[in-house]
Design an enzyme around this catalytic site. Structure first.
Site, PDB file in Angstrom:
ATOM      1  N   SER A  46      48.027  55.518  34.821  1.00  0.00           N
ATOM      2  CA  SER A  46      48.184  54.172  35.376  1.00  0.00           C
ATOM      3  C   SER A  46      47.310  53.166  34.636  1.00  0.00           C
ATOM      4  CB  SER A  46      47.865  54.160  36.871  1.00  0.00           C
ATOM      5  OG  SER A  46      46.566  54.651  37.121  1.00  0.00           O
ATOM      6  N   GLU A  47      46.100  53.590  34.186  1.00  0.00           N
ATOM      7  CA  GLU A  47      45.256  52.718  33.362  1.00  0.00           C
ATOM      8  C   GLU A  47      44.398  53.533  32.403  1.00  0.00           C
ATOM      9  OE1 GLU A  47      46.177  50.196  36.882  1.00  0.00           O
ATOM     10  OE2 GLU A  47      44.813  51.921  36.872  1.00  0.00           O
ATOM     11  N   THR A  48      44.024  52.871  31.304  1.00  0.00           N
ATOM     12  CA  THR A  48      43.071  53.390  30.325  1.00  0.00           C
ATOM     13  C   THR A  48      42.099  52.263  30.012  1.00  0.00           C
ATOM     14  OG1 THR A  48      44.706  54.892  29.352  1.00  0.00           O
ATOM     15  CG2 THR A  48      42.811  54.317  27.991  1.00  0.00           C
ATOM     16  N   HIS A  77      40.051  51.277  40.256  1.00  0.00           N
ATOM     17  CA  HIS A  77      39.622  52.623  39.848  1.00  0.00           C
ATOM     18  C   HIS A  77      39.197  52.681  38.386  1.00  0.00           C
ATOM     19  CE1 HIS A  77      43.341  54.081  37.784  1.00  0.00           C
ATOM     20  NE2 HIS A  77      42.634  55.146  37.475  1.00  0.00           N
TER      21      HIS A  77
END
Length: 297
Positions: A46-48, A77
């Site tokens: 979902s994210e990096t 997060h």
């Protein structure tokens, strides 16, 4: 060939393979925008996040957050997990990190156990609660793939809200509706087309049911490739602020359980309080390291 070290962590959990996955590049110097976006797409999380030197020497770092298709101004997060990684790698890590991000200066406090070991972090949303437009029940229900009767409107209609990140459509549902929900990509696209000004061309849906201070939630953002998110700090904070707004109290705290239906149970500890500039919220939780490696470009 250039090599860039990365770490993956599970965020908002105390055990591996729970919570929300995150990839962190602790030293992203030398990566350009296109390479960061390509790496985020390659990880398919979902994210990096990519950590760079701060522009202001009084701050700790500049943190860039990418989902699969675009850079994000703020997310929960990723900040919690990035602070955890930096804190674990630095024996002299500060109590509080200050990260420069497009949404503003983000403060992330480290959480430690009795022996002083870093176990997680708590991030404060960079802006006060901003309450946006109300969308029809039919729109929220269609996006969630549930009957309109499963949307609870006794306290509020489906409402857009944010506090520095992307807007979330906060929607209270019945417990049965929460379990049955399945995102409908076509409905999300129609919602953005039908309400372009209200949605600003983007829509993610945060559905929840509440029992006092205990909240069960699910988050859908199929327009960014995240059909469901295991733990969404940047949805938990506007929800906490919005619940405080509805309750009329001076402060409040909620334990938000998310990711259960995905098999990645998460626990987000959200707090909100009234301040002179509006309602401010934060969210925290534990983290667990999972993988280490290098990306070679």
């Amino acid at each position: 060939m250039r090599a860039f070290r990365f770490v993956t962590v599970d965020v908002f959990t105390d055990r591996r393979f729970g919570g929300n996955q995150l990839a962190v590049f602790p030293d992203a110097r030398g990566l350009n925008d296109a390479e960061m976006q390509a790496l985020a797409a390659e990880f398919n999380l979902s994210e990096t996040t990519f950590v760079l030197p701060a522009d202001n020497p009084q701050h700790d770092a500049r943190v860039r957050i990418f989902n699969r298709v675009a850079e994000m101004p703020f997310a929960g997060h990723p900040n919690v997990g990035t602070a955890f990684v930096l804190g674990q790698e630095d024996e002299d890590s500060p109590r509080l990190y200050r990260f420069e991000e497009p949404a503003g200066l983000v403060e992330v406090a480290l959480l430690r156990d009795g022996a002083g070991r870093v176990t997680g972090a708590e991030v404060a949303a960079p802006q006060p609660l901003s309450i946006g437009a109300v969308l029809p029940v039919a729109t929220a229900a269609a996006c969630a793939g549930i009957p309109e009767a499963a949307v609870v409107t006794a306290r509020h209609a489906p409402t857009l809200a944010s506090d520095g990140g992307n807007q979330r459509l906060l929607t209270e549902v019945t417990p049965e509706g929460l379990v049955a929900a399945t995102p409908d990509l076509g409905a999300f696209r129609r919602a953005v087309a039908d309400f372009p000004d209200e949605t600003r061309g983007f829509l993610s849906l945060y559905i929840y049911c509440r029992d006092g201070a205990a909240v069960r939630a699910r988050m859908f953002s199929p327009l960014t490739g995240t059909w469901e998110d295991a733990a969404t700090g940047s949805a938990a904070t506007p929800l906490a602020g919005f619940l405080l707004h509805l309750d009329g109290d001076e402060d409040g705290a909620w334990d938000i359980t998310q990711g259960v239906e995905m098999g990645r149970p998460s626990l987000l500890l959200a707090r909100a309080r009234r301040r002179a500039d509006g309602i401010r919220a934060s969210v925290g939780g534990r983290c667990v390291p999972v993988l280490r490696g290098e990306a070679v470009l």
